[in-house]
Design a protein around this motif. Structure first.
Motif, short mmCIF file in Angstrom:
data_model
loop_
_atom_site.label_atom_id
_atom_site.label_comp_id
_atom_site.label_asym_id
_atom_site.label_seq_id
_atom_site.Cartn_x
_atom_site.Cartn_y
_atom_site.Cartn_z
N GLN A 244 5.40 -10.85 6.61
CA GLN A 244 6.27 -10.27 7.64
C GLN A 244 6.67 -8.84 7.27
O GLN A 244 6.72 -7.95 8.13
N MET A 245 6.94 -8.62 5.99
CA MET A 245 7.30 -7.26 5.55
C MET A 245 6.12 -6.32 5.72
O MET A 245 6.29 -5.15 6.08
N HIS A 246 4.93 -6.82 5.46
CA HIS A 246 3.74 -5.99 5.66
C HIS A 246 3.62 -5.62 7.13
O HIS A 246 3.34 -4.47 7.49
N LEU B 32 5.99 -5.49 9.36
CA LEU B 32 7.07 -4.56 9.73
C LEU B 32 6.73 -3.15 9.26
O LEU B 32 6.93 -2.17 9.98
N THR B 33 6.18 -3.04 8.06
CA THR B 33 5.78 -1.73 7.56
C THR B 33 4.69 -1.12 8.44
O THR B 33 4.71 0.07 8.75
N GLU B 34 3.74 -1.94 8.84
CA GLU B 34 2.68 -1.44 9.71
C GLU B 34 3.24 -1.02 11.05
O GLU B 34 2.79 -0.03 11.65
N LEU B 35 4.24 -1.75 11.55
CA LEU B 35 4.89 -1.34 12.80
C LEU B 35 5.51 0.05 12.63
O LEU B 35 5.36 0.94 13.48
N ALA C 69 7.04 4.74 5.63
CA ALA C 69 7.02 3.60 6.55
C ALA C 69 7.74 2.41 5.91
O ALA C 69 8.48 1.67 6.58
N ALA D 243 11.04 0.61 7.24
CA ALA D 243 11.14 -0.84 7.42
C ALA D 243 12.39 -1.38 6.73
O ALA D 243 13.12 -2.22 7.28
N TRP E 105 13.66 -5.52 15.84
CA TRP E 105 13.03 -4.45 15.09
C TRP E 105 12.31 -3.43 15.97
O TRP E 105 12.36 -2.23 15.70
#
Lengths: 49, 505
Positions: free
Chosen positions: A28-30, A32-35, B458, B462, B476
């Protein structure tokens, strides 16, 4: 998703993971980072209207 | 006639170069009378004579007391130097010991050539000694220590660290922070030369330093002065007061050019195009202003507000023209004025390199707004440093927060552009740039998508979403949009893209 997270640039990065990521689902963190990376690449971000 | 002082004065003159303040561009007049504008070669060299009495001087920007405090601490530097000497002497001793063992592998002539001091070797000896020099350079000291030498090496290392950390970081009484390693903060300014040392200034035949046509004294461009103008510089001999006189003349409230040129530049920064589109040329070859009355009014307001840039920015940004949207739904308007000369809408323009850097840092919540100090060098990858001939000159800060300072503080080297800035059209700092390019090319997208810095930010972005919007994923997307693109409506963009939320958020 887990495989993508495992292959993400973060794994090769020398940076320390943000403390907010601890105890979170890595996939999920990956995502979110990609978002966030996608948002940084939007025209709406780079161009002023 | 020595060339160096003339070249230096010419550089200072061209650094002034008229383009920033007084348009039109008079650099052409270095070699001949300007082809289009009423500027003669004599005007050019008379302006150069204004700067002939100046030379760059580096002066500390601290009080004498702080400078004395720094000088009293000189023994700290000596202690560091002595510790370093011992360290390097030991390394040399170890290497020479190892070389003695290697010498038996080479011919006696090569060994004899090698044993001659390098600066005293003939060309043949240099060639003969080269293989041994290579061996010497390749010796890895750490692999050749005896146990006693290893202990001694550690003692020398400890002595260096101790001596370095004892050097004060700031002046003990005034708390002025020393720059770099015990250096005084300083600035380079134009100082005055003694009258006896002042060089003569000549009009040069076709700009050739060796070919003098006539001697000239300091004067302002004749076209911009009337016969009875009090700012005419009458004297033949250059002196320090002429630079001040030039500055006062440039900033006269009724000067026809300075304030117009300046407000035009600021207008260009805000709108992407100046009222006079040729910002570096208000002469005959330049474009006419699209709104001459507006230019005049802004120029007079600027002067009346005491040349306040903040007031000028506020005046422009509170205007109706500035607050218009770049989107439009009137094809007729686009047909009449496709280039938006008459400002019926805002010009869409891309953030400049430094602004984009600041924005990427700001959305991640990491932008460091600290002001002043020496330039910073954010960490770069090995591939990005390839263009630097000597990699050691790029020294990233030990404090990661320093690397997140504003883009204006990033080091700008003459022969090395910060990679991100290079992609996003930062101009060459060696020349005057009237208007930045605004390209849209693939390397920009590749940088934004793949660069370590972009990815790192990024992740910070996040983390900020997690802090500010909690762990609920449904918040988000809106949160990211509100932080990064507040001027655009997410709903409108979603509708335009025909994108809908997935069931369940």
């Amino acid at each position: 998703m887990k495989r993508l997270a495992a292959e993400s640039p973060a794994k090769k990065s020398q940076d320390v993971e943000p403390k907010e990521f601890q105890n979170q689902d890595p996939a999920q963190m990956h995502a979110l980072t990609e978002l966030c990376l996608t948002v940084i690449n939007l025209n709406e971000f780079t161009y002023v209207d | 006639m020595p060339r160096l002082p003339l070249q230096a004065a010419d550089r200072r003159h061209r650094g002034y170069d008229g383009r920033r303040f007084s348009r039109p561009d008079h650099n052409c007049a270095r070699c001949h009378d300007h082809k289009f504008d009423p500027l003669s070669q004599k005007d050019y060299y008379q302006l150069q004579a204004v700067f002939a009495s100046s030379a760059p001087v580096t002066i500390p920007v601290v009080t004498g007391a702080t400078a004395s405090h720094r000088d009293e601490g000189y023994h700290y530097l000596i202690a560091l130097d002595e510790a370093r000497k011992g360290y390097l002497a030991m390394d040399k001793k170890v290497k020479e010991r190892v070389m003695e063992d290697h010498k038996k592998d080479f011919a006696p002539e090569a060994v004899r050539a090698y044993e001659i001091a390098p600066d005293k070797r003939t060309a043949q000896q240099i060639e003969q000694a080269a293989p041994l020099s290579r061996v010497y350079d390749s010796i890895k000291i750490e692999e050749n220590f005896t146990p006693e030498e290893k202990i001694q090496r550690e003692k020398y290392t400890e002595a260096i660290v101790k001596a370095a950390t004892r050097i004060p970081q700031k002046d003990g009484s005034h708390y002025v922070r020393f720059d770099a390693f015990f250096d005084l903060p300083s600035a380079t300014v134009l100082g005055h030369l003694e009258p006896e040392l002042l060089p003569n200034t000549y009009v040069l035949e076709r700009g050739d330093l060796e070919r003098h046509k006539m001697k000239v004294g300091p004067a302002l461009p004749a076209i911009l002065l009337s016969d009875d103008d009090p700012d005419k510089m009458e004297s033949e001999a250059p002196g320090p007061r002429y630079r001040k006189q030039l500055a006062l003349w440039l900033t006269r409230p009724d000067h026809p050019l300075t304030s117009r040129v300046f407000v035009n530049r600021v207008w260009q920064e805000h709108f992407g195009q100046g009222i006079v589109s040729t910002t570096n040329d208000f002469g005959r070859q330049g474009q006419r202003p699209s709104h001459p009355e507006l230019l005049d009014w802004l120029a007079t307001e600027f002067v009346e507000q005491n040349w306040s840039l903040k007031s000028l920015h506020r005046l422009i940004m509170l205007s109706d023209a500035y607050q218009r949207d770049s989107r439009f739904n009137s094809p007729e308007d686009a047909k009449i004025d496709p280039n938006n000369v008459y400002l019926w809408r805002m010009n869409r323009h891309r953030l400049e390199a430094e602004t984009l850097w600041d924005t990427i840092q700001a959305v991640g919540g990491t932008l460091n707004l600290k002001m002043g100090g020496r330039p910073i060098m954010p960490p770069l990858s090995t591939a990005e440093l390839t263009a630097l001939r000597i990699k050691e000159v790029w020294v990233p800060p030990s404090d990661p927060a320093e690397a997140n300072r504003r883009g204006v503080y990033i080091m700008s080297r003459r022969n090395f552009m910060f990679p991100m800035f290079d992609k996003f059209d930062r101009p060459d700092p060696a020349t005057s740039c009237p208007r930045r390019d605004m390209t849209t090319v693939a390397p920009q997208a590749l940088w934004s998508l793949n660069n370590d810095i972009a990815y790192r930010q990024a992740r910070q972005f996040a983390a900020r979403l997690l802090r500010d919007y909690g762990k609920d994923p449904s918040s988000w997307v809106n949160g990211a949009w509100q932080i990064a693109c507040p001027a655009s409506s997410l709903k409108e963009t979603q509708e335009a893209l025909n994108v809908h939320e997935a069931p369940g958020g």
